[in-house]
Every structure is written in C-alpha cells, then in structure tokens.
Design a protein around this motif. Structure first.
Motif, PDB file in Angstrom:
ATOM      1  N   TRP A 146      44.198  -1.154 -25.412  1.00  0.00           N
ATOM      2  CA  TRP A 146      44.451  -1.679 -26.750  1.00  0.00           C
ATOM      3  C   TRP A 146      44.976  -0.570 -27.649  1.00  0.00           C
ATOM      4  O   TRP A 146      44.407   0.522 -27.700  1.00  0.00           O
ATOM      5  CB  TRP A 146      43.183  -2.299 -27.339  1.00  0.00           C
ATOM      6  N   THR A 147      46.069  -0.871 -28.352  1.00  0.00           N
ATOM      7  CA  THR A 147      46.680   0.120 -29.243  1.00  0.00           C
ATOM      8  C   THR A 147      47.140  -0.550 -30.534  1.00  0.00           C
ATOM      9  O   THR A 147      47.298  -1.774 -30.602  1.00  0.00           O
ATOM     10  CB  THR A 147      47.910   0.788 -28.586  1.00  0.00           C
ATOM     11  N   SER A 148      47.343   0.280 -31.542  1.00  0.00           N
ATOM     12  CA  SER A 148      47.980  -0.123 -32.788  1.00  0.00           C
ATOM     13  C   SER A 148      48.854   1.061 -33.202  1.00  0.00           C
ATOM     14  O   SER A 148      48.940   2.056 -32.471  1.00  0.00           O
ATOM     15  CB  SER A 148      46.939  -0.444 -33.866  1.00  0.00           C
ATOM     16  N   GLY A 149      49.441   1.000 -34.382  1.00  0.00           N
ATOM     17  CA  GLY A 149      50.227   2.125 -34.878  1.00  0.00           C
ATOM     18  C   GLY A 149      49.384   3.368 -35.069  1.00  0.00           C
ATOM     19  O   GLY A 149      49.908   4.480 -35.144  1.00  0.00           O
ATOM     20  N   ALA A 150      48.057   3.211 -35.104  1.00  0.00           N
ATOM     21  CA  ALA A 150      47.143   4.348 -35.275  1.00  0.00           C
ATOM     22  C   ALA A 150      46.775   4.984 -33.940  1.00  0.00           C
ATOM     23  O   ALA A 150      46.070   5.985 -33.912  1.00  0.00           O
ATOM     24  CB  ALA A 150      45.878   3.890 -35.997  1.00  0.00           C
ATOM     25  N   ASP A 210      40.086  -0.350 -40.146  1.00  0.00           N
ATOM     26  CA  ASP A 210      41.441  -0.282 -40.702  1.00  0.00           C
ATOM     27  C   ASP A 210      42.520   0.007 -39.660  1.00  0.00           C
ATOM     28  O   ASP A 210      43.679  -0.350 -39.852  1.00  0.00           O
ATOM     29  CB  ASP A 210      41.524   0.764 -41.821  1.00  0.00           C
ATOM     30  N   ASN A 211      42.164   0.651 -38.555  1.00  0.00           N
ATOM     31  CA  ASN A 211      43.154   0.963 -37.518  1.00  0.00           C
ATOM     32  C   ASN A 211      43.492  -0.242 -36.654  1.00  0.00           C
ATOM     33  O   ASN A 211      44.361  -0.164 -35.787  1.00  0.00           O
ATOM     34  CB  ASN A 211      42.655   2.103 -36.630  1.00  0.00           C
ATOM     35  N   GLY A 212      42.797  -1.371 -36.865  1.00  0.00           N
ATOM     36  CA  GLY A 212      42.939  -2.558 -36.039  1.00  0.00           C
ATOM     37  C   GLY A 212      41.732  -2.660 -35.132  1.00  0.00           C
ATOM     38  O   GLY A 212      41.072  -1.664 -34.859  1.00  0.00           O
ATOM     39  N   PHE A 213      41.418  -3.882 -34.686  1.00  0.00           N
ATOM     40  CA  PHE A 213      40.251  -4.047 -33.820  1.00  0.00           C
ATOM     41  C   PHE A 213      40.364  -5.293 -32.964  1.00  0.00           C
ATOM     42  O   PHE A 213      41.095  -6.227 -33.284  1.00  0.00           O
ATOM     43  CB  PHE A 213      38.942  -4.068 -34.621  1.00  0.00           C
ATOM     44  N   PRO A 229      45.393  -6.682 -36.628  1.00  0.00           N
ATOM     45  CA  PRO A 229      46.340  -5.577 -36.590  1.00  0.00           C
ATOM     46  C   PRO A 229      45.890  -4.421 -37.489  1.00  0.00           C
ATOM     47  O   PRO A 229      45.010  -4.580 -38.340  1.00  0.00           O
ATOM     48  CB  PRO A 229      47.630  -6.181 -37.134  1.00  0.00           C
ATOM     49  N   GLN A 230      46.521  -3.276 -37.275  1.00  0.00           N
ATOM     50  CA  GLN A 230      46.277  -2.147 -38.167  1.00  0.00           C
ATOM     51  C   GLN A 230      46.528  -2.605 -39.601  1.00  0.00           C
ATOM     52  O   GLN A 230      47.496  -3.313 -39.880  1.00  0.00           O
ATOM     53  CB  GLN A 230      47.200  -0.976 -37.814  1.00  0.00           C
ATOM     54  N   ASN A 231      45.644  -2.214 -40.515  1.00  0.00           N
ATOM     55  CA  ASN A 231      45.679  -2.691 -41.892  1.00  0.00           C
ATOM     56  C   ASN A 231      46.726  -1.933 -42.725  1.00  0.00           C
ATOM     57  O   ASN A 231      46.398  -1.150 -43.605  1.00  0.00           O
ATOM     58  CB  ASN A 231      44.296  -2.575 -42.516  1.00  0.00           C
ATOM     59  N   ILE A 232      47.983  -2.182 -42.385  1.00  0.00           N
ATOM     60  CA  ILE A 232      49.117  -1.633 -43.124  1.00  0.00           C
ATOM     61  C   ILE A 232      50.185  -2.715 -43.199  1.00  0.00           C
ATOM     62  O   ILE A 232      50.077  -3.750 -42.544  1.00  0.00           O
ATOM     63  CB  ILE A 232      49.713  -0.364 -42.445  1.00  0.00           C
ATOM     64  N   GLN A 233      51.221  -2.492 -43.965  1.00  0.00           N
ATOM     65  CA  GLN A 233      52.349  -3.420 -44.021  1.00  0.00           C
ATOM     66  C   GLN A 233      52.947  -3.538 -42.616  1.00  0.00           C
ATOM     67  O   GLN A 233      53.260  -2.522 -41.988  1.00  0.00           O
ATOM     68  CB  GLN A 233      53.390  -2.903 -45.022  1.00  0.00           C
ATOM     69  N   ASN A 234      53.091  -4.755 -42.118  1.00  0.00           N
ATOM     70  CA  ASN A 234      53.658  -5.028 -40.795  1.00  0.00           C
ATOM     71  C   ASN A 234      52.905  -4.325 -39.662  1.00  0.00           C
ATOM     72  O   ASN A 234      53.500  -3.898 -38.678  1.00  0.00           O
ATOM     73  CB  ASN A 234      55.150  -4.667 -40.749  1.00  0.00           C
ATOM     74  N   GLY A 235      51.587  -4.230 -39.784  1.00  0.00           N
ATOM     75  CA  GLY A 235      50.771  -3.628 -38.730  1.00  0.00           C
ATOM     76  C   GLY A 235      50.766  -4.494 -37.477  1.00  0.00           C
ATOM     77  O   GLY A 235      51.201  -5.640 -37.485  1.00  0.00           O
ATOM     78  N   TYR A 236      50.262  -3.914 -36.388  1.00  0.00           N
ATOM     79  CA  TYR A 236      50.184  -4.664 -35.140  1.00  0.00           C
ATOM     80  C   TYR A 236      48.975  -4.200 -34.327  1.00  0.00           C
ATOM     81  O   TYR A 236      48.389  -3.143 -34.594  1.00  0.00           O
ATOM     82  CB  TYR A 236      51.465  -4.500 -34.299  1.00  0.00           C
ATOM     83  N   ILE A 237      48.620  -5.025 -33.338  1.00  0.00           N
ATOM     84  CA  ILE A 237      47.651  -4.663 -32.308  1.00  0.00           C
ATOM     85  C   ILE A 237      48.198  -5.211 -31.000  1.00  0.00           C
ATOM     86  O   ILE A 237      48.809  -6.291 -30.972  1.00  0.00           O
ATOM     87  CB  ILE A 237      46.231  -5.212 -32.606  1.00  0.00           C
ATOM     88  N   ARG A 238      47.995  -4.444 -29.930  1.00  0.00           N
ATOM     89  CA  ARG A 238      48.578  -4.809 -28.638  1.00  0.00           C
ATOM     90  C   ARG A 238      47.595  -4.454 -27.532  1.00  0.00           C
ATOM     91  O   ARG A 238      47.018  -3.369 -27.535  1.00  0.00           O
ATOM     92  CB  ARG A 238      49.874  -4.037 -28.458  1.00  0.00           C
ATOM     93  N   GLY A 239      47.411  -5.390 -26.587  1.00  0.00           N
ATOM     94  CA  GLY A 239      46.564  -5.149 -25.418  1.00  0.00           C
ATOM     95  C   GLY A 239      47.372  -5.303 -24.147  1.00  0.00           C
ATOM     96  O   GLY A 239      47.870  -6.385 -23.857  1.00  0.00           O
ATOM     97  N   ALA A 240      47.552  -4.200 -23.388  1.00  0.00           N
ATOM     98  CA  ALA A 240      48.291  -4.219 -22.118  1.00  0.00           C
ATOM     99  C   ALA A 240      47.281  -4.304 -20.982  1.00  0.00           C
ATOM    100  O   ALA A 240      46.480  -3.398 -20.783  1.00  0.00           O
ATOM    101  CB  ALA A 240      49.159  -2.973 -21.993  1.00  0.00           C
ATOM    102  N   TYR A 241      47.319  -5.412 -20.255  1.00  0.00           N
ATOM    103  CA  TYR A 241      46.346  -5.703 -19.196  1.00  0.00           C
ATOM    104  C   TYR A 241      46.781  -5.115 -17.854  1.00  0.00           C
ATOM    105  O   TYR A 241      47.962  -4.862 -17.637  1.00  0.00           O
ATOM    106  CB  TYR A 241      46.170  -7.224 -19.065  1.00  0.00           C
ATOM    107  N   PRO A 242      45.820  -4.913 -16.943  1.00  0.00           N
ATOM    108  CA  PRO A 242      46.170  -4.458 -15.592  1.00  0.00           C
ATOM    109  C   PRO A 242      47.090  -5.473 -14.907  1.00  0.00           C
ATOM    110  O   PRO A 242      47.145  -6.644 -15.305  1.00  0.00           O
ATOM    111  CB  PRO A 242      44.819  -4.389 -14.866  1.00  0.00           C
TER     112      PRO A 242
END
Length: 192
Positions: A31-35, A47-50, A74-87
């Motif tokens: 799991w990642t975000s812009g942070a 704030d980094n996303g969860f 998503p990350q708590n910023i303008q146009n934030g995102y969160i992404r989960g890359a699975y196996p």
C-alpha cells in the motif's frame, strides 16, 4: 453369482466460488500514497492515507453490510491517492472481479475515482482496466468485470482510490472485493 450391467449417467452442473479475496489478502499488498509506503492495517484518519479492514461497513445508501470490506482513504492533500498492489494471481478464462463500491456513510464530501489496474508479474507498466467516479449521493455501485482478456497470465492487481480534488473527506469503501470463478461439479447418478 450372475453378471449384471450398470448404466451410469453423469450430470454436470456448476457453482461460482471465490478464488481470490482482496480483503483477506489486503496486508499482502503493498500500500502506497504520495507520502510513500503505508502500514496495513493503517490508522484511522492518518493524513498520509490509510487502509482499514472491516467486517461491518456503513454504506452510503444508509444500510450496514456484514460483508468484509476495505475502507481506503487517499493521502489528505489536493488530488491525493492510495494504491494497493497485490501479489500475482493467475487469471483463468471466465474469472470475474466483483465488488460493491461507494463512499462510507457520513462522508458527505467524498469525491473519488475507484480504479482496478493490473501489471504483468513479469514487470512493465501498470495498465488501466476499469475506473468509476463516485460522489456521495446515497447509492452504491456493483462492479462485475470479466477478466477473460487477462486469462493465462500471472497478474498483479492494483486497487486505487484517487481524490477528485480535496481529499479531506474521502472515505472510499470496497465491499467484498474478490475474484470469482465458475467451477464445474460432476454428479454421478447410478441407474439400476
């Protein structure tokens, strides 16, 4: 003490079952975000996303679901995102991705883009597969995607939520995201 004959009639039927559960495997995903990299499960309102794994979900349409779900923010910023890359997962012909997507009940300023993307296990670019824009309006959306175009390939699925502007109220629910497969079953009926 005498020979006899048996005629066996074979009847086939099929049932659909879950072959990959994105909730059960949520913490196997990266799991990642812009942070940067995020913990799984995360911390509510981080704030980094969860990402939170839920067994009881409050849906946007006012109902409560006992189906397992992922609450993603998503990350708590303008146009934030969160992404989960699975196996990686080997897709077969007829496999389908299914889920219900919506904003969490009470997240009235929620405005997000849900995405299902994929990357071949051998590497390369992450490719778009499906996207759906969601605003808090009191309804849910049922996703049912045919994965047959990816059949025979080892694929890393990527679940993403992107803010459509300010991310401060974005609480996006993936209810029971899974891959289902129709599995034939055989019934043998003896004929006397």
């Amino acid at each position: 003490n005498r020979p006899f004959w048996v005629d066996i009639n074979v009847k086939t039927s099929a049932f659909t079952g879950t072959v990959y559960d994105f909730v059960a495997n949520a913490c196997s995903a990266q799991w990642t975000s812009g942070a940067g990299t995020l913990n799984c499960p995360g911390t509510n309102n981080e704030d980094n996303g969860f990402i939170l794994i839920q067994s009881l979900s409050r849906l946007e349409n006012g109902t409560t679901s006992l189906r397992p779900s992922l609450l993603t923010a998503p990350q708590n910023i303008q146009n934030g995102y969160i992404r989960g890359a699975y196996p990686s997962f080997k897709v077969q012909t007829g496999d389908r991705f299914q889920a219900i997507v919506n904003c969490e009940r009470g997240a009235t300023s929620c405005g997000v883009l849900f995405r299902v993307d994929y990357q071949l296990a051998t590497g390369g670019l992450v490719r778009d597969f499906w996207a759906f824009g969601e605003r808090y309006e009191g309804t849910t959306f049922t996703v049912d995607l045919d994965l047959s175009p990816l059949a025979g390939q080892d694929v890393r699925f990527v679940l993403s939520v992107l803010s459509l502007g300010d991310a401060s109220g974005d609480r996006a629910l993936w209810v029971e995201p899974r891959i289902v497969r129709t599995i034939p079953s055989v019934t043998i009926t003896p004929t006397p």
